[in-house]
Write a protein that holds these residues in place. Structure first.
Motif, PDB file in Angstrom:
ATOM      1  N   ARG A  48       0.820  -1.221   0.000  1.00  0.00           N
ATOM      2  CA  ARG A  48       0.000   0.000   0.000  1.00  0.00           C
ATOM      3  C   ARG A  48       0.850   1.266   0.000  1.00  0.00           C
ATOM      4  NH1 ARG A  48      -3.028   0.882   4.543  1.00  0.00           N
ATOM      5  NH2 ARG A  48      -4.556   2.036   3.326  1.00  0.00           N
ATOM      6  N   CYS A  49       2.105   1.151   0.464  1.00  0.00           N
ATOM      7  CA  CYS A  49       2.952   2.343   0.580  1.00  0.00           C
ATOM      8  C   CYS A  49       3.236   2.910  -0.807  1.00  0.00           C
ATOM      9  CB  CYS A  49       4.253   1.986   1.296  1.00  0.00           C
ATOM     10  SG  CYS A  49       5.419   3.353   1.338  1.00  0.00           S
ATOM     11  N   LEU A  50       3.093   4.223  -0.956  1.00  0.00           N
ATOM     12  CA  LEU A  50       3.266   4.875  -2.263  1.00  0.00           C
ATOM     13  C   LEU A  50       4.720   5.213  -2.541  1.00  0.00           C
ATOM     14  CD1 LEU A  50       0.200   7.284  -1.926  1.00  0.00           C
ATOM     15  CD2 LEU A  50       0.295   5.174  -3.251  1.00  0.00           C
ATOM     16  N   ASP A  51       5.616   4.917  -1.602  1.00  0.00           N
ATOM     17  CA  ASP A  51       7.044   5.233  -1.730  1.00  0.00           C
ATOM     18  C   ASP A  51       7.201   6.688  -2.183  1.00  0.00           C
ATOM     19  OD1 ASP A  51       9.741   4.963  -1.716  1.00  0.00           O
ATOM     20  OD2 ASP A  51       9.877   3.825  -3.588  1.00  0.00           O
ATOM     21  N   CYS A  52       6.600   7.579  -1.425  1.00  0.00           N
ATOM     22  CA  CYS A  52       6.493   9.005  -1.814  1.00  0.00           C
ATOM     23  C   CYS A  52       7.862   9.647  -2.051  1.00  0.00           C
ATOM     24  CB  CYS A  52       5.802   9.790  -0.701  1.00  0.00           C
ATOM     25  SG  CYS A  52       4.202   9.144  -0.265  1.00  0.00           S
ATOM     26  N   LYS A  53       7.881  10.596  -2.993  1.00  0.00           N
ATOM     27  CA  LYS A  53       9.120  11.364  -3.246  1.00  0.00           C
ATOM     28  C   LYS A  53       9.478  12.187  -2.010  1.00  0.00           C
ATOM     29  CE  LYS A  53       9.891  12.021  -8.127  1.00  0.00           C
ATOM     30  NZ  LYS A  53       8.632  11.610  -8.802  1.00  0.00           N
ATOM     31  N   VAL A  56       6.702  12.227   4.008  1.00  0.00           N
ATOM     32  CA  VAL A  56       6.402  13.027   5.205  1.00  0.00           C
ATOM     33  C   VAL A  56       6.283  12.167   6.461  1.00  0.00           C
ATOM     34  CG1 VAL A  56       5.336  15.037   4.128  1.00  0.00           C
ATOM     35  CG2 VAL A  56       3.987  12.969   4.480  1.00  0.00           C
ATOM     36  N   CYS A  57       6.057  10.855   6.245  1.00  0.00           N
ATOM     37  CA  CYS A  57       5.966   9.949   7.405  1.00  0.00           C
ATOM     38  C   CYS A  57       7.249  10.024   8.236  1.00  0.00           C
ATOM     39  CB  CYS A  57       5.707   8.519   6.937  1.00  0.00           C
ATOM     40  SG  CYS A  57       6.853   7.977   5.656  1.00  0.00           S
ATOM     41  N   ILE A  58       8.397  10.236   7.556  1.00  0.00           N
ATOM     42  CA  ILE A  58       9.680  10.307   8.283  1.00  0.00           C
ATOM     43  C   ILE A  58       9.680  11.519   9.210  1.00  0.00           C
ATOM     44  CG2 ILE A  58      12.205  10.492   8.076  1.00  0.00           C
ATOM     45  CD1 ILE A  58      12.044   9.056   5.425  1.00  0.00           C
ATOM     46  N   ILE A  67      11.127   5.226   6.844  1.00  0.00           N
ATOM     47  CA  ILE A  67       9.946   4.352   6.755  1.00  0.00           C
ATOM     48  C   ILE A  67       9.795   3.723   5.363  1.00  0.00           C
ATOM     49  CG2 ILE A  67       7.407   4.314   6.929  1.00  0.00           C
ATOM     50  CD1 ILE A  67       7.879   6.406   9.317  1.00  0.00           C
ATOM     51  N   PRO A  68       9.767   4.517   4.275  1.00  0.00           N
ATOM     52  CA  PRO A  68       9.661   3.833   2.967  1.00  0.00           C
ATOM     53  C   PRO A  68      10.843   2.902   2.722  1.00  0.00           C
ATOM     54  CG  PRO A  68       9.903   6.227   2.708  1.00  0.00           C
ATOM     55  CD  PRO A  68       9.705   5.978   4.167  1.00  0.00           C
ATOM     56  N   GLY A  69      12.011   3.267   3.257  1.00  0.00           N
ATOM     57  CA  GLY A  69      13.208   2.431   3.085  1.00  0.00           C
ATOM     58  C   GLY A  69      13.015   1.049   3.698  1.00  0.00           C
ATOM     59  N   VAL A 109       0.447  11.657   9.399  1.00  0.00           N
ATOM     60  CA  VAL A 109       0.870  12.489   8.262  1.00  0.00           C
ATOM     61  C   VAL A 109       1.022  11.687   6.960  1.00  0.00           C
ATOM     62  CG1 VAL A 109       1.968  14.329   9.598  1.00  0.00           C
ATOM     63  CG2 VAL A 109       3.292  12.285   9.038  1.00  0.00           C
ATOM     64  N   CYS A 110       0.895  10.364   7.038  1.00  0.00           N
ATOM     65  CA  CYS A 110       1.055   9.520   5.837  1.00  0.00           C
ATOM     66  C   CYS A 110       0.121  10.012   4.721  1.00  0.00           C
ATOM     67  CB  CYS A 110       0.749   8.061   6.199  1.00  0.00           C
ATOM     68  SG  CYS A 110       0.576   6.982   4.777  1.00  0.00           S
ATOM     69  N   ILE A 111       0.700  10.188   3.525  1.00  0.00           N
ATOM     70  CA  ILE A 111      -0.044  10.739   2.378  1.00  0.00           C
ATOM     71  C   ILE A 111      -1.303   9.916   2.078  1.00  0.00           C
ATOM     72  CG2 ILE A 111       0.125  11.175  -0.133  1.00  0.00           C
ATOM     73  CD1 ILE A 111       1.858  13.074   1.505  1.00  0.00           C
ATOM     74  N   LEU A 112      -1.181   8.618   2.204  1.00  0.00           N
ATOM     75  CA  LEU A 112      -2.307   7.735   1.904  1.00  0.00           C
ATOM     76  C   LEU A 112      -3.514   8.041   2.791  1.00  0.00           C
ATOM     77  CD1 LEU A 112      -2.433   5.387  -0.131  1.00  0.00           C
ATOM     78  CD2 LEU A 112      -2.068   3.838   1.771  1.00  0.00           C
TER      79      LEU A 112
HETATM   80  S1  SF4 Z   1       3.846   8.907   3.619  1.00  0.00           S
HETATM   81 FE1  SF4 Z   1       2.746   6.923   3.728  1.00  0.00          FE
HETATM   82  S2  SF4 Z   1       2.615   6.300   1.598  1.00  0.00           S
HETATM   83 FE2  SF4 Z   1       4.181   7.912   1.636  1.00  0.00          FE
HETATM   84  S3  SF4 Z   1       6.163   6.835   1.942  1.00  0.00           S
HETATM   85 FE3  SF4 Z   1       5.389   7.299   3.991  1.00  0.00          FE
HETATM   86  S4  SF4 Z   1       4.247   5.440   4.598  1.00  0.00           S
HETATM   87 FE4  SF4 Z   1       4.510   5.339   2.357  1.00  0.00          FE
END
Ligand code: SF4
Ligand SMILES: Cc1cc2nc3c(=O)[nH]c(=O)nc-3n(C[C@H](O)[C@H](O)[C@H](O)COP(=O)(O)OP(=O)(O)OC[C@H]3O[C@@H](n4cnc5c(N)ncnc54)[C@H](O)[C@@H]3O)c2cc1C
Length: 480
Positions: A48-53, A56-58, A67-69, A109-112
């Protein structure tokens, strides 16, 4: 294996939920409530993670885990690699995966989460840590750098353990001094077995030892040796104070002297240390009434009331003077408590505790409240409703209305800046106290906060201590 799904496909996957003990069974035991995600669920959740550019989760994580790492490593099924990635920032992932308030930090804050439910970051963290433990994949990092300086850490809670791990990794000789006979602070004597098993805590504390930190228990700084003796006689060049906030507050209402009134700290410590949770295997039960009331709305209150239920209370009331919305406890724990049949008495304030002829608690008088304008804390102030007083029968009252620091070190250390609340004052960029070689963090400076905040402080203090010790060296060279 990289995530081959398109973002629109990822968003269609629903958030995965932990496997849990049914509520009807779990009130009869102290086993962990949640079993976490299994591999199949974790892989689905990781997709489900979008591996955002811009992840913001970090920014939402106080210790800034990549987190995406680590989620990408889950998708590659490199679970040990994922755990190592987390440990670059957080040496206690199995603990944090269980008790961190993720819903208010990385996940909020996760974008999803903007249009769907956020990625279950905490559950993934726990999965990785548990998988690594269950499959014996952990390898302690080798510290090659050695600095010939001794550093003391006072307190083996999350603040102390984190500060210790960071300093060992930098190459220092680190000793943790712990007042109690066992390590972990609130993680051991406060948080119950059904949320954080001692076995998990032991494994993560031992990893800090394995890394190279020495831990001395039964050593009360301020009694066994003072802070100044650690520095002047025992040769520690810098000290981190992470002694927490172990002294409970009381409401100061009539009847608090009665037998059967306990602070949540005392109650949970007795359950955890005397192993009442393991009765009859351990022969130290705790007698608890059929009806009990816990006062408060934080994690401590929730732990106390759920523990009382497990020890046999038929009616366990949670009395809180504001509404459910204002309760500081973690949402998941409130939900679990409700499923377990805890009776929530919101907008209710205790007025007095009533005793019988033997001075044992027999009832509590309460008053209904309504919410007024926001107070200093930003929450709406509870206002008593006249004539709404009523009495309920209870045999125990457990108070969980906050803690303050134990004053031993403050009282025995001249020149240590203390606030009116008894907390140690620090510069919040460096965690240095009023003494240049003494640093502090965690509940000792906040007066009751969270595990991850304590860890954040421990990390920040370690970096500042390193800088301080390097500068001391430079100054010495100049004066020579
Ligand atoms: S904000 Fe959410 S969707 Fe984006 S990288 Fe972090 S965990 Fe994944
Ligand atoms: C019941 C309960 C449930 C909680 N649940 C959660 C939760 O779900 N999630 C969350 O994030 N937070 C939770 N918290 C809060 C969290 O546990 C604390 O914020 C955190 O443990 C603070 O860490 P610390 O290292 O500052 O102090 P502590 O964990 O209190 O550790 C301090 C250590 O220092 C030792 N010490 C004290 N004085 C001395 C001395 N003079 N010499 C040597 N050693 C000393 C103590 O014995 C202790 O081991 C909970 C707290 C309680 C009480």
């Amino acid at each position: 294996m990289p995530n081959t799904l398109k973002p629109s496909e990822r968003m269609k996957i629903p958030r995965q939920h932990s496997i849990e003990q049914p509520s009807t069974e779990r009130t009869k035991n102290f086993n962990e409530v949640s079993f976490g995600l299994n591999e199949e669920l974790a892989l689905l959740e990781a997709k489900r993670c979008l591996d955002c550019k811009n992840p913001v989760c970090i920014d939402g994580c106080p210790v800034r885990i990549d987190i995406p790492g680590f989620i990408i490593k889950i998708l590659e099924k490199d679970y040990a690699g994922a755990a190592d990635k987390i440990r670059e920032a957080n040496y206690l992932p199995a603990i944090c995966g269980r008790v961190c308030p993720q819903e208010d930090q990385c996940e909020i804050v996760c974008i999803l989460g903007k249009k769907h439910e956020p990625v279950a970051i905490g559950k993934l963290e726990r999965f990785v840590a548990d998988y690594e433990m269950a499959n014996n994949l952990f390898k302690s990092p080798v510290v090659n750098n050695h600095i010939d300086k001794k550093v003391a850490i006072v307190g083996s809670g999350p603040a102390g353990l984190t500060c210790a791990a960071e300093l060992v990794k930098l190459g220092y000789k680190v000793t943790i001094f712990e007042a109690l006979h066992a390590t972990g602070g609130v993680l051991r004597y406060g948080i119950p077995e059904f949320r954080l098993p001692k076995e998990i805590l032991d494994i993560e504390v031992n990893r800090v030892r394995e890394l190279g930190a020495e831990i001395l228990t039964n050593f009360v700084v301020g009694r066994t040796a003072t802070l100044d003796e650690l520095i002047d006689e025992m040769g520690y060049e810098a000290v981190f104070l992470g002694t927490g906030a172990g002294t409970p507050n009381f409401m100061e209402i009539p009847g608090e002297h009665l037998s059967g009134v306990l602070s949540a700290n005392e109650f949970l410590t007795r359950v955890n240390f005397m192993k009442a949770y393991a009765f009859p295997e351990a022969d130290t039960p705790i007698k608890i009434g059929k009806q009990i009331a816990v006062i408060g709305g934080g994690n401590t209150a929730m732990d106390a009331v759920r523990t009382a239920k497990r020890l046999g209370a038929e009616q366990a009331y949670l009395i809180y003077r504001r509404s459910r919305k204002e309760m500081p406890a973690r949402v998941e724990e409130v939900m679990h408590a409700e499923e377990e049949g805890i009776e929530f008495m919101m907008l209710t304030n205790p007025l007095r505790i009533i005793g019988d002829e033997f001075n044992w608690v027999k009832a509590i008088e309460c008053q209904k409240m309504e919410l007024g304008e926001p107070d200093d804390s930003g929450r709406r102030k509870p206002i008593p409703i006249k004539g709404s007083e009523y009495i309920i029968e209870v045999q125990n009252v457990i108070e969980a209305i906050g803690q303050k620091p134990n004053p031993i070190i403050q009282a025995t250390t001249p020149g240590l800046g203390i606030s009116k609340r008894g907390t140690v004052v620090v510069d919040n960029k460096t965690m240095v106290t009023s003494r240049p070689n003494v640093f502090a963090g965690g509940d000792l400076i906040h007066g009751g906060a969270t595990v991850i905040l304590a860890m954040h402080d421990g990390k920040l203090a370690a970096a500042s201590m390193h800088e301080y010790l390097q500068n001391v060296d430079k100054e010495e060279k100049v004066t020579k």
